[in-house]
Design a protein around this motif. Structure first.
Motif, mmCIF file in Angstrom:
data_model
loop_
_atom_site.group_PDB
_atom_site.id
_atom_site.type_symbol
_atom_site.label_atom_id
_atom_site.label_comp_id
_atom_site.label_asym_id
_atom_site.label_seq_id
_atom_site.Cartn_x
_atom_site.Cartn_y
_atom_site.Cartn_z
ATOM 1 N N ASN A 112 0.811 -1.219 0.000
ATOM 2 C CA ASN A 112 0.000 0.000 0.000
ATOM 3 C C ASN A 112 0.842 1.267 0.000
ATOM 4 N N ILE A 113 1.978 1.246 0.689
ATOM 5 C CA ILE A 113 2.776 2.469 0.769
ATOM 6 C C ILE A 113 3.781 2.588 -0.379
ATOM 7 N N MET A 114 3.878 1.532 -1.208
ATOM 8 C CA MET A 114 4.851 1.559 -2.307
ATOM 9 C C MET A 114 4.185 1.516 -3.684
ATOM 10 N N THR A 115 2.893 1.811 -3.733
ATOM 11 C CA THR A 115 2.190 1.735 -5.015
ATOM 12 C C THR A 115 2.728 2.731 -6.036
ATOM 13 N N GLU A 116 3.291 3.828 -5.567
ATOM 14 C CA GLU A 116 3.834 4.830 -6.493
ATOM 15 C C GLU A 116 5.284 4.551 -6.864
ATOM 16 N N GLU A 117 5.932 3.619 -6.146
ATOM 17 C CA GLU A 117 7.347 3.348 -6.381
ATOM 18 C C GLU A 117 7.587 2.084 -7.193
ATOM 19 N N VAL A 118 6.728 1.081 -7.019
ATOM 20 C CA VAL A 118 6.909 -0.215 -7.670
ATOM 21 C C VAL A 118 5.958 -0.332 -8.849
ATOM 22 N N HIS A 119 6.511 -0.497 -10.043
ATOM 23 C CA HIS A 119 5.699 -0.604 -11.251
ATOM 24 C C HIS A 119 6.217 -1.750 -12.114
ATOM 25 N N GLY A 120 5.312 -2.494 -12.716
ATOM 26 C CA GLY A 120 5.691 -3.532 -13.662
ATOM 27 C C GLY A 120 5.965 -4.881 -13.048
ATOM 28 N N TYR A 121 5.884 -4.996 -11.732
ATOM 29 C CA TYR A 121 6.106 -6.273 -11.058
ATOM 30 C C TYR A 121 5.565 -6.195 -9.639
ATOM 31 N N PHE A 122 5.432 -7.328 -9.006
ATOM 32 C CA PHE A 122 5.098 -7.386 -7.586
ATOM 33 C C PHE A 122 6.375 -7.589 -6.802
ATOM 34 N N GLN A 123 6.593 -6.763 -5.800
ATOM 35 C CA GLN A 123 7.760 -6.934 -4.931
ATOM 36 C C GLN A 123 7.366 -7.852 -3.777
ATOM 37 N N GLY A 124 7.919 -9.033 -3.780
ATOM 38 C CA GLY A 124 7.497 -10.043 -2.829
ATOM 39 C C GLY A 124 6.365 -10.865 -3.421
ATOM 40 N N LEU A 125 6.224 -12.090 -2.953
ATOM 41 C CA LEU A 125 5.171 -12.970 -3.442
ATOM 42 C C LEU A 125 3.809 -12.391 -3.076
ATOM 43 N N PRO A 126 2.915 -12.182 -4.046
ATOM 44 C CA PRO A 126 1.583 -11.653 -3.721
ATOM 45 C C PRO A 126 0.841 -12.588 -2.777
ATOM 46 N N MET A 160 6.906 -13.471 0.886
ATOM 47 C CA MET A 160 5.940 -12.372 0.759
ATOM 48 C C MET A 160 6.558 -11.025 1.121
ATOM 49 N N VAL A 161 7.518 -11.016 2.015
ATOM 50 C CA VAL A 161 8.124 -9.739 2.410
ATOM 51 C C VAL A 161 9.517 -9.558 1.812
ATOM 52 N N SER A 162 9.906 -10.469 0.931
ATOM 53 C CA SER A 162 11.222 -10.383 0.306
ATOM 54 C C SER A 162 11.222 -9.335 -0.798
ATOM 55 N N ASN A 163 12.380 -9.154 -1.421
ATOM 56 C CA ASN A 163 12.503 -8.234 -2.552
ATOM 57 C C ASN A 163 12.477 -8.956 -3.897
ATOM 58 N N VAL A 164 12.045 -10.203 -3.878
ATOM 59 C CA VAL A 164 11.929 -10.970 -5.120
ATOM 60 C C VAL A 164 10.841 -10.346 -5.999
ATOM 61 N N HIS A 165 11.129 -10.217 -7.296
ATOM 62 C CA HIS A 165 10.171 -9.638 -8.235
ATOM 63 C C HIS A 165 9.363 -10.735 -8.912
ATOM 64 N N HIS A 166 8.055 -10.589 -8.876
ATOM 65 C CA HIS A 166 7.161 -11.532 -9.534
ATOM 66 C C HIS A 166 6.355 -10.802 -10.602
ATOM 67 N N PRO A 167 6.086 -11.438 -11.732
ATOM 68 C CA PRO A 167 5.349 -10.776 -12.818
ATOM 69 C C PRO A 167 3.964 -10.331 -12.361
ATOM 70 N N ASP A 168 3.533 -9.161 -12.837
ATOM 71 C CA ASP A 168 2.171 -8.722 -12.540
ATOM 72 C C ASP A 168 1.220 -8.903 -13.726
#
Length: 223
Positions: A112-126, A160-168
């Protein structure tokens, strides 16, 4: 009539399915509880689409959605796995239950607090992927040793709280797709399917996780 009621009803349904799933797990109906998680996924998928279609997306809906997701994809599936396999381990059984649930909540708060910073992927397992992985595991009929289940729940909580990028899957991915990561994912899928064909429902979410981990590692190495 306020048009925002329609997406909010879907979000409320997500929350309601989570609550019903917890009740079913307490009663020992794990199949019903797993189905509730998948119904939560359906409701979760509809609320955002309806809100965008009606032009009523806003902060209230986003916050309500996260609260519903904590229950529908965090607490409910974790409690389901706990009641099905881990409740006789005393305090030790609470560890994976709490890690999965609490870190799922942390993941949603960060989202919720990073919606403006993270684009094109999910940071952490959704968290929906995590919850549905648990649900499809229950529905598949495949069972792993309890210690493996404990470790898996803790690992999923960490992811879920890692910095692994998952496709959105929105066509705006910022991470290059590495062929090696695709190969690793396919190889894991074939190997697991050969071990037991019943795992195919779980593979959808497991292989999504495997691809995110391997693609992120390879991209970080090549940077």
């Amino acid at each position: 009539m306020n048009k925002s009621i329609f997406p909010n009803l879907c979000t409320a349904a997500n929350l309601a399915f989570g609550v019903v799933g917890i009740s079913l797990s307490a009663a020992g109906n794990f199949t019903g509880a797993a189905i509730c998680v998948l119904l939560s996924l359906l409701a979760d998928g509809l609320d955002g689409r309806i809100a965008r279609a009606l032009g009523v997306s806003g902060d209230f809906g986003r916050e309500l959605d996260s609260l519903a997701d904590v229950v529908g994809f965090g607490v409910s599936p974790a409690y389901m796995l706990y009641m099905m396999s881990l409740d006789h381990y005393g305090w030790l059984g609470y560890v994976p239950l709490l890690v999965f649930s609490v870190l799922g909540a942390f993941r949603l708060a960060r989202f919720n607090i990073m919606t403006e910073e993270v684009h094109g992927y999910f940071q952490g397992l959704p968290i929906p992927a995590a919850g549905c992985m648990a649900a499809t595991y229950v529905l598949s009929g495949v069972r792993v040793p309890d210690v493996v289940l404990m470790i898996a729940m803790i690992l999923v909580g960490y992811l879920m709280v890692s910095n692994v990028h998952h496709p959105d899957f929105k066509g705006k991915g910022s991470d290059p797709v590495q062929p090696i990561a695709v190969g690793i994912t396919v190889a894991c899928g074939v190997f697991l399917a050969l071990l037991d064909y019943r795992v195919w429902p779980v593979l959808i979410f497991v292989l999504y996780t495997v691809y995110g981990i391997s693609n992120t590692i390879i991209n970080n190495i090549r940077k």
